[in-house]
Scaffold this motif. Sequence first.
Motif, PDB file in Angstrom:
ATOM      1  N   GLU A 186       0.834  -1.214   0.000  1.00 55.69           N
ATOM      2  CA  GLU A 186       0.000   0.000   0.000  1.00 55.69           C
ATOM      3  C   GLU A 186       0.864   1.258   0.000  1.00 55.69           C
ATOM      4  O   GLU A 186       0.607   2.204  -0.739  1.00 55.69           O
ATOM      5  CB  GLU A 186      -0.916   0.016   1.233  1.00 55.69           C
ATOM      6  CG  GLU A 186      -2.202  -0.770   1.045  1.00 55.69           C
ATOM      7  CD  GLU A 186      -2.967  -0.916   2.363  1.00 55.69           C
ATOM      8  OE1 GLU A 186      -2.862  -0.032   3.233  1.00 55.69           O
ATOM      9  OE2 GLU A 186      -3.656  -1.951   2.509  1.00 55.69           O
ATOM     10  N   ALA A 187       1.901   1.253   0.835  1.00 56.44           N
ATOM     11  CA  ALA A 187       2.802   2.407   0.906  1.00 56.44           C
ATOM     12  C   ALA A 187       3.465   2.639  -0.450  1.00 56.44           C
ATOM     13  O   ALA A 187       3.574   3.778  -0.915  1.00 56.44           O
ATOM     14  CB  ALA A 187       3.846   2.189   1.992  1.00 56.44           C
ATOM     15  N   ASP A 235       2.289   1.697  -3.433  1.00 52.52           N
ATOM     16  CA  ASP A 235       1.297   2.139  -4.414  1.00 52.52           C
ATOM     17  C   ASP A 235       1.069   3.634  -4.301  1.00 52.52           C
ATOM     18  O   ASP A 235       0.932   4.323  -5.305  1.00 52.52           O
ATOM     19  CB  ASP A 235      -0.026   1.385  -4.204  1.00 52.52           C
ATOM     20  CG  ASP A 235       0.076  -0.052  -4.700  1.00 52.52           C
ATOM     21  OD1 ASP A 235       1.063  -0.353  -5.388  1.00 52.52           O
ATOM     22  OD2 ASP A 235      -0.815  -0.857  -4.382  1.00 52.52           O
ATOM     23  N   GLU A 236       1.040   4.136  -3.076  1.00 49.92           N
ATOM     24  CA  GLU A 236       0.840   5.574  -2.891  1.00 49.92           C
ATOM     25  C   GLU A 236       1.996   6.365  -3.498  1.00 49.92           C
ATOM     26  O   GLU A 236       1.803   7.376  -4.150  1.00 49.92           O
ATOM     27  CB  GLU A 236       0.690   5.916  -1.408  1.00 49.92           C
ATOM     28  CG  GLU A 236      -0.731   5.716  -0.926  1.00 49.92           C
ATOM     29  CD  GLU A 236      -0.856   5.865   0.581  1.00 49.92           C
ATOM     30  OE1 GLU A 236      -0.173   6.731   1.147  1.00 49.92           O
ATOM     31  OE2 GLU A 236      -1.632   5.086   1.175  1.00 49.92           O
ATOM     32  N   ALA A 237       3.216   5.847  -3.275  1.00 53.22           N
ATOM     33  CA  ALA A 237       4.395   6.543  -3.806  1.00 53.22           C
ATOM     34  C   ALA A 237       4.387   6.559  -5.326  1.00 53.22           C
ATOM     35  O   ALA A 237       4.975   7.443  -5.951  1.00 53.22           O
ATOM     36  CB  ALA A 237       5.669   5.866  -3.296  1.00 53.22           C
ATOM     37  N   ALA A 241       1.595   6.622  -7.325  1.00 55.81           N
ATOM     38  CA  ALA A 241       0.330   7.077  -7.910  1.00 55.81           C
ATOM     39  C   ALA A 241       0.634   7.957  -9.126  1.00 55.81           C
ATOM     40  O   ALA A 241       1.662   8.621  -9.188  1.00 55.81           O
ATOM     41  CB  ALA A 241      -0.451   7.863  -6.873  1.00 55.81           C
ATOM     42  N   HIS A 263       0.829  10.958 -11.459  1.00 53.73           N
ATOM     43  CA  HIS A 263       0.813  12.409 -11.264  1.00 53.73           C
ATOM     44  C   HIS A 263       0.395  13.050 -12.568  1.00 53.73           C
ATOM     45  O   HIS A 263       1.130  12.990 -13.559  1.00 53.73           O
ATOM     46  CB  HIS A 263       2.199  12.905 -10.856  1.00 53.73           C
ATOM     47  CG  HIS A 263       2.673  12.277  -9.591  1.00 53.73           C
ATOM     48  ND1 HIS A 263       2.234  12.669  -8.350  1.00 53.73           N
ATOM     49  CD2 HIS A 263       3.523  11.252  -9.371  1.00 53.73           C
ATOM     50  CE1 HIS A 263       2.800  11.918  -7.422  1.00 53.73           C
ATOM     51  NE2 HIS A 263       3.581  11.045  -8.001  1.00 53.73           N
TER      52      HIS A 263
END
Lengths: 204, 204
Positions: A69-70, A72-74, A76, A78
């Motif tokens: 999850e961490a 995937d956030e990094a 995302a 832009h």
Amino acid sequence: MTPKVSNEYKTQKKKEILLHAKNVFKRKGFEPTTMKDIKEEANISFGGLYMYFSNTEEIFLQLLELEFEANDEALAIHHSNSIWEQIQLFLQHQKADLKNMRDTLIPISYEYFVTAWREKHRVPFLENRYHVAKDKFTTLLKMGVANGEFTPTISIEDLSKLLISTLEGLNVSALFLEEDIGDFDKQLDALQKLLELALQVQEK
Amino acid sequence: MTPKVSNEYKTQKKKEILLHAKNVFKRKGFEPTTMKDIKEEANISFGGLYMYFSNTEEIFLQLLELEFEANDEALAIHHSNSIWEQIQLFLQHQKADLKNMRDTLIPISYEYFVTAWREKHRVPFLENRYHVAKDKFTTLLKMGVANGEFTPTISIEDLSKLLISTLEGLNVSALFLEEDIGDFDKQLDALQKLLELALQVQEK
């Protein structure tokens, strides 16, 4: 009457146990880690530990989910950047990730993954992880085709799969090779050049 | 007086034990295999087994050496072919190797390799294997440059390392992904196209 334990307390307690378990896994590896090790590291009773988790595999999978999850956030998308810029940024991130790998659960996760051929219940998790990664790359590359940045000479699907294999291989090599032998930074620069050639990148 | 055992007998006996051990490793994996398992599979006494080998790791490493030797022979340089033809043949071989992987010790060897971070005595073996593979590819690519087949746009050293990483990643993926998900044949075709672009291959 049993004292009531609030949900907030439980969530907090679970998070604490996971953090302690992560330390044990990083130190000992997946297979050698026992519930007793985690109990001792977290300084709780067996009763307390088993209230939250049934076995080390359950704990390990929850930790992996948190790490994914961490990540995937990094990664995302832009919308302010061109697709090619995003791919370059992603490859730069990979350099840092390879350097920090030994502080994460990735080395331990390979121990868990490469024995999946004899622990078949692990395969669906791995297949799912593969599909998620492949879909992420194909989506990104197709966006680049749609907006005129890329004119690929190789199928987007095949290129995405090959990209995943290469990153997988870089991770595995970095488990036992030091940077001065593996030259991972240079390998990622070379990978970027290969992609640039294969996609025939037009700077926007 | 102890009966004399000829050297031929010993060599033959050792080979037999290795073949039986290979079956056990392929079935159970590296870590779960014990000397007792191998003793039973080979149908000999503990005394007979320990006369030849001290532990499962020693047996496993000798089996790996045999497998690497067989591979090296299959990939010897053929002076009748152009370098690009040899690389294409090598990639075709890889397709077959990935399909047959589950009949070899490769899946088991990954179990042994990816835990090298906590079993440091394994690292020199892995570093050596890496150097051998890298030297093989750089030699081949440099021959192609020297004879005018290749005009690489990426450093030969970096490209060789990236090629090794990619093949490593394909092996790891093939441990748990079926061909219809991983599309390994297509990935290897894509890899060939990428190399053709990066090397600017001139057919001789």
